[in-house]
Scaffold this motif. Sequence first.
Motif, PDB file in Angstrom:
ATOM      1  N   SER A 200      76.792  93.606  94.886  1.00 20.12           N
ATOM      2  CA  SER A 200      75.495  93.686  94.210  1.00 20.12           C
ATOM      3  C   SER A 200      75.481  92.900  92.903  1.00 20.12           C
ATOM      4  N   ARG A 201      76.645  92.512  92.416  1.00 19.13           N
ATOM      5  CA  ARG A 201      76.709  91.677  91.210  1.00 19.13           C
ATOM      6  C   ARG A 201      76.005  90.338  91.422  1.00 19.13           C
ATOM      7  N   ALA A 202      75.868  89.938  92.681  1.00 16.46           N
ATOM      8  CA  ALA A 202      75.181  88.676  92.972  1.00 16.46           C
ATOM      9  C   ALA A 202      73.736  88.700  92.501  1.00 16.46           C
ATOM     10  N   ASN A 203      73.176  89.889  92.341  1.00 18.83           N
ATOM     11  CA  ASN A 203      71.769  90.006  91.936  1.00 18.83           C
ATOM     12  C   ASN A 203      71.621  90.351  90.460  1.00 18.83           C
ATOM     13  N   GLU A 204      72.732  90.306  89.720  1.00 19.88           N
ATOM     14  CA  GLU A 204      72.683  90.610  88.296  1.00 19.88           C
ATOM     15  C   GLU A 204      72.535  89.325  87.475  1.00 19.88           C
ATOM     16  N   PRO A 205      71.677  89.328  86.449  1.00 15.69           N
ATOM     17  CA  PRO A 205      71.467  88.118  85.633  1.00 15.69           C
ATOM     18  C   PRO A 205      72.742  87.590  84.984  1.00 15.69           C
ATOM     19  N   SER A 206      73.692  88.496  84.707  1.00 17.42           N
ATOM     20  CA  SER A 206      74.913  88.083  84.008  1.00 17.42           C
ATOM     21  C   SER A 206      75.910  87.359  84.909  1.00 17.42           C
ATOM     22  N   THR A 207      75.685  87.388  86.221  1.00 18.16           N
ATOM     23  CA  THR A 207      76.613  86.723  87.153  1.00 18.16           C
ATOM     24  C   THR A 207      76.234  85.249  87.290  1.00 18.16           C
ATOM     25  N   PRO A 208      77.134  84.320  86.923  1.00 20.81           N
ATOM     26  CA  PRO A 208      76.802  82.901  87.063  1.00 20.81           C
ATOM     27  C   PRO A 208      76.924  82.447  88.517  1.00 20.81           C
ATOM     28  N   VAL A 209      76.122  81.476  88.891  1.00 19.41           N
ATOM     29  CA  VAL A 209      76.235  80.882  90.221  1.00 19.41           C
ATOM     30  C   VAL A 209      77.537  80.094  90.290  1.00 19.41           C
ATOM     31  N   SER A 210      78.288  80.291  91.353  1.00 16.99           N
ATOM     32  CA  SER A 210      79.573  79.606  91.514  1.00 16.99           C
ATOM     33  C   SER A 210      79.375  78.095  91.600  1.00 16.99           C
ATOM     34  N   PRO A 211      80.299  77.333  91.006  1.00 16.72           N
ATOM     35  CA  PRO A 211      80.238  75.868  91.148  1.00 16.72           C
ATOM     36  C   PRO A 211      80.267  75.405  92.607  1.00 16.72           C
ATOM     37  N   VAL A 212      80.795  76.237  93.498  1.00 14.96           N
ATOM     38  CA  VAL A 212      80.849  75.896  94.923  1.00 14.96           C
ATOM     39  C   VAL A 212      79.458  75.569  95.456  1.00 14.96           C
ATOM     40  N   VAL A 213      78.447  76.292  94.974  1.00 18.38           N
ATOM     41  CA  VAL A 213      77.079  76.077  95.462  1.00 18.38           C
ATOM     42  C   VAL A 213      76.136  75.542  94.390  1.00 18.38           C
ATOM     43  N   ALA A 214      76.487  75.674  93.112  1.00 22.02           N
ATOM     44  CA  ALA A 214      75.593  75.241  92.034  1.00 22.02           C
ATOM     45  C   ALA A 214      75.307  73.746  92.090  1.00 22.02           C
ATOM     46  N   ARG A 215      76.238  72.980  92.620  1.00 27.35           N
ATOM     47  CA  ARG A 215      76.073  71.520  92.676  1.00 27.35           C
ATOM     48  C   ARG A 215      75.168  71.063  93.814  1.00 27.35           C
ATOM     49  N   LEU A 216      74.821  71.960  94.723  1.00 26.67           N
ATOM     50  CA  LEU A 216      74.042  71.587  95.897  1.00 26.67           C
ATOM     51  C   LEU A 216      72.545  71.646  95.613  1.00 26.67           C
ATOM     52  N   ASP A 217      71.785  70.764  96.284  1.00 27.57           N
ATOM     53  CA  ASP A 217      70.331  70.845  96.221  1.00 27.57           C
ATOM     54  C   ASP A 217      69.866  72.100  96.950  1.00 27.57           C
ATOM     55  N   ARG A 218      68.657  72.571  96.644  1.00 28.11           N
ATOM     56  CA  ARG A 218      68.104  73.727  97.320  1.00 28.11           C
ATOM     57  C   ARG A 218      67.193  73.275  98.451  1.00 28.11           C
ATOM     58  N   PRO A 219      67.000  74.109  99.460  1.00 23.69           N
ATOM     59  CA  PRO A 219      67.583  75.438  99.610  1.00 23.69           C
ATOM     60  C   PRO A 219      69.009  75.389 100.160  1.00 23.69           C
ATOM     61  N   VAL A 220      69.772  76.444  99.837  1.00 25.12           N
ATOM     62  CA  VAL A 220      71.140  76.579 100.320  1.00 25.12           C
ATOM     63  C   VAL A 220      71.176  77.679 101.377  1.00 25.12           C
ATOM     64  N   ILE A 221      71.645  77.316 102.557  1.00 33.81           N
ATOM     65  CA  ILE A 221      71.813  78.262 103.660  1.00 33.81           C
ATOM     66  C   ILE A 221      73.306  78.508 103.797  1.00 33.81           C
ATOM     67  N   GLY A 222      73.750  79.747 103.573  1.00 29.56           N
ATOM     68  CA  GLY A 222      75.183  79.968 103.427  1.00 29.56           C
ATOM     69  C   GLY A 222      75.786  80.990 104.360  1.00 29.56           C
ATOM     70  N   PHE A 223      77.063  80.768 104.623  1.00 29.30           N
ATOM     71  CA  PHE A 223      77.892  81.683 105.422  1.00 29.30           C
ATOM     72  C   PHE A 223      79.210  81.875 104.710  1.00 29.30           C
ATOM     73  N   VAL A 224      79.720  83.106 104.704  1.00 27.17           N
ATOM     74  CA  VAL A 224      81.043  83.402 104.167  1.00 27.17           C
ATOM     75  C   VAL A 224      81.828  84.153 105.225  1.00 27.17           C
ATOM     76  N   GLY A 225      83.021  83.669 105.550  1.00 22.39           N
ATOM     77  CA  GLY A 225      83.840  84.365 106.531  1.00 22.39           C
ATOM     78  C   GLY A 225      84.792  83.425 107.237  1.00 22.39           C
ATOM     79  N   ALA A 226      85.397  83.928 108.298  1.00 19.27           N
ATOM     80  CA  ALA A 226      86.336  83.129 109.084  1.00 19.27           C
ATOM     81  C   ALA A 226      85.561  82.096 109.905  1.00 19.27           C
ATOM     82  N   ILE A 227      85.911  80.845 109.735  1.00 17.97           N
ATOM     83  CA  ILE A 227      85.235  79.759 110.455  1.00 17.97           C
ATOM     84  C   ILE A 227      86.090  79.434 111.675  1.00 17.97           C
TER      85      ILE A 227
END
Length: 396
Positions: A200-227
């Motif tokens: 739920s920290r992902a929805n808190e204002p104090s949590t910065p967006v990770s550089p992993v995705v901050a550099r990407l144009d929007r919209p970002v469609i994401g998956f996290v897990g075993a590929i």
Amino acid sequence: MEKFDIVMLSTADWDNPFWTNKQHVARELARRGHRVFYINSLGLRQPSFNRSDMKRIAARLKSFFSRPRQVEENVIVWSPIVIPLQRFSLVRRINRLSLGLMIRLLTRCHGFRSPVLWTYNPLTLRLLDVSRYRFLIYHCVDEIKAQPDMPVLILEESEKRLVEESDVVFVTAPKLFETRQRWNDKTWFFPNVADYRHFSRANEPSTPVSPVVARLDRPVIGFVGAISGYKVDFPLLEHLALSRPDYQIVLVGKIGEGDPYTDIRRLEALPNVHFPGPAAYADLPGILKGFDVAILPSLLNEYTANMFPMKFFEYLAAGKPVVATRLEALSEFQEMVFMAGGEEDFVRQVDRALKENSDERIEARQRLAREYTYESRTSSMLDLVRHEMTEKEGSQ
């Protein structure tokens, strides 16, 4: 309440950065005062000669000469070695004798008395004399035989016996409940849950967006897990990327986890598909914060038909709209997930999800996620264990 000791026979190494049910359950049990002797994965799949398997074998050989280590309060981790040629009866006897003896010696050295055995390993009866344990819990979280290179016949026979002999069986998907409940009527369904406080920290204002995705144009469609090729629908992702070239698709995780034949070359060739690699658990809220839509692009096969994706409630805890292929396990949550039937429909559902992200919808997702946490699930499981343990010991 009694704080009984637990030997946990896991199928995941404690130090694996992609935490699963096993580590989370061990931690939650330990928080409640139960001492947990956590045994790292013994390996079910026959090892191959690829780099990943060789590195894992080398690490296991090194750890074998290390003593069990306390990783957290009430959690002790040990990495045993077993001979992988389980199809030979002599090998099975050697493994059973050596593993059982070492567990008894090491747990006694750490003051464990009359421990409960909590196992995730379907080959448990081939590896241990379960009669030495006070109580036997089998926690079935996957249809393991449907993974690549598994000894299917051995697993089928061994798991059926394990389910029949267990005092309690927990399963994480409706299909698993349907099959295991036929073998043992003390089978209970508890879906995978999430660490709500963390995600739920992902929805808190104090949590910065990770550089992993901050550099990407929007919209970002994401998956996290075993590929992995047996879990993820790569053609579907390719269709999404080609149909919506302005969407940035980011797949965060280890490539080929559990499947050395995974081939992502066609996706790697697409400019709007990104593979940043694995991420630390602590970094996941910041990564999810950068997603506009979270996806579960699961293949529909025997493995996924018996799976409840761990990421579902993690995504909801982060407040993210979720688009998924038609997994049976998610059918009861249709109001909180955009279910897609086929490649074209998956694209349409992603388009819809991008438009339906109001504050009200975010709160509804998080409200549901708060109902499915490790705290609440562990409380319910322990209530059942204590009840069945009392019944068993009262009848002896």
